[in-house]
Design an enzyme around this catalytic site. Sequence first.
Site, short mmCIF file in Angstrom:
data_model
loop_
_atom_site.label_atom_id
_atom_site.label_comp_id
_atom_site.label_asym_id
_atom_site.label_seq_id
_atom_site.Cartn_x
_atom_site.Cartn_y
_atom_site.Cartn_z
N PRO A 1 12.20 11.39 3.48
CA PRO A 1 11.91 11.39 1.99
C PRO A 1 12.17 9.40 1.93
O PRO A 1 12.81 9.10 2.19
CB PRO A 1 13.62 11.48 0.87
N GLU A 2 10.95 9.09 1.90
CA GLU A 2 10.82 7.50 1.08
C GLU A 2 10.70 7.77 -0.26
O GLU A 2 11.50 8.79 -0.64
CB GLU A 2 9.31 7.06 1.72
N HIS B 1 23.06 25.09 6.30
CA HIS B 1 22.77 23.19 6.46
C HIS B 1 23.10 22.93 4.31
O HIS B 1 22.71 21.89 3.68
CB HIS B 1 21.91 22.49 6.58
N ARG C 1 20.31 16.81 9.20
CA ARG C 1 20.74 16.00 10.53
C ARG C 1 22.15 15.23 10.25
O ARG C 1 22.64 14.91 10.77
CB ARG C 1 19.67 14.93 10.51
N ARG D 1 9.56 -16.43 8.34
CA ARG D 1 9.69 -15.24 9.43
C ARG D 1 8.29 -14.54 9.94
O ARG D 1 7.24 -14.50 10.00
CB ARG D 1 9.80 -13.97 7.84
#
Length: 283
Positions: free
Chosen positions: A2-3, A95, A113, A163
């Site tokens: 999931p983004e 799960h 997970r 950076r």
Amino acid sequence: MPELPEVEVTRQGIAPHLQGRVIDGVTIRNGALRWPVPRHLSAKLTGAVVQTIGRRGKFILIGCEGAVGAGTLIIHLGMTGTLRIVRPDAPVGVHDHVDIHLGATRLRFNDPRRFGAILWHAADDPVPLLASSHLRSLGVEPFSPAFAGEAGGRLLFQKTRGRLVSVKQMLLSGQIVVGVGNIYASESLFRARINPKNAAGRLGLVRYQRLAEEIRQVLQAAIVKGGSTLRDFVGSDGQRGYFQLDYFVYDRAQMPCRVCQTPVRMLRQGQRSTFYCPKCQRC
DNA sequence: AAGGTAACCTGACTGC
DNA sequence: TGCAGTCAGGTTACCT
């Protein structure tokens, strides 16, 4: 998995089932997530009314007001987490770690997970919610005014001066703009025609304006398509996402670029895979 | 402060 | 078939 798009699709899906509803119980089958699920969660939530269903980055924020006290349920889906609206008699899977009971429906958290998290932030905590440990160092929201139009590119440009880190890893860090994970980092850089290996500090303002625009567009397009379902992502009704069909480069190593037919390349950046077209993203 | 690496955990897939 | 190795959408902890 999931983004930002998948988290937002989840948020939009669960919101109508939670808004204004009373929580009448919590079942914790396995509290060993990324951080332990607070043991007092049931006591805090039972009897509470859900007021708001928000999002900050990839965190879902459920504002509750109860007799015991107000606060916010903080939920993160990690890599494989899903939130689904189910009936109380729905069979329990291996799960399915946590259920929030709301009368005739339940909000069910599933996460093979267990990289996800369920936390509680009390409204009377001296540290405000957005200044709490998991939320305080997040960058701006990609759909907020701070990232809209010219402001987005300007922000990326200003925050990256000096950076040395690659532009791909800069996006992934979420320190400047949130919500862009491994998939949408590769996809937005492709659309902006920027090579992911570029040092973030060496890109100019014009290229960052383009990148900001592509980030907004790719995230929005993915939300419209229900997110991406590679393996296990499903929305709150169990529906799959379809944005993976629109990928230009992600998970397409060796396959022809959808624009110029050059084979897509894969490389490793900070232990994560990056996909790009060596011709379309030459510099 | 910035940069790099390892860690958390399960399941799917590959190659021997 | 089985077993070892690798990889996967994220984030933090701990080193230089």
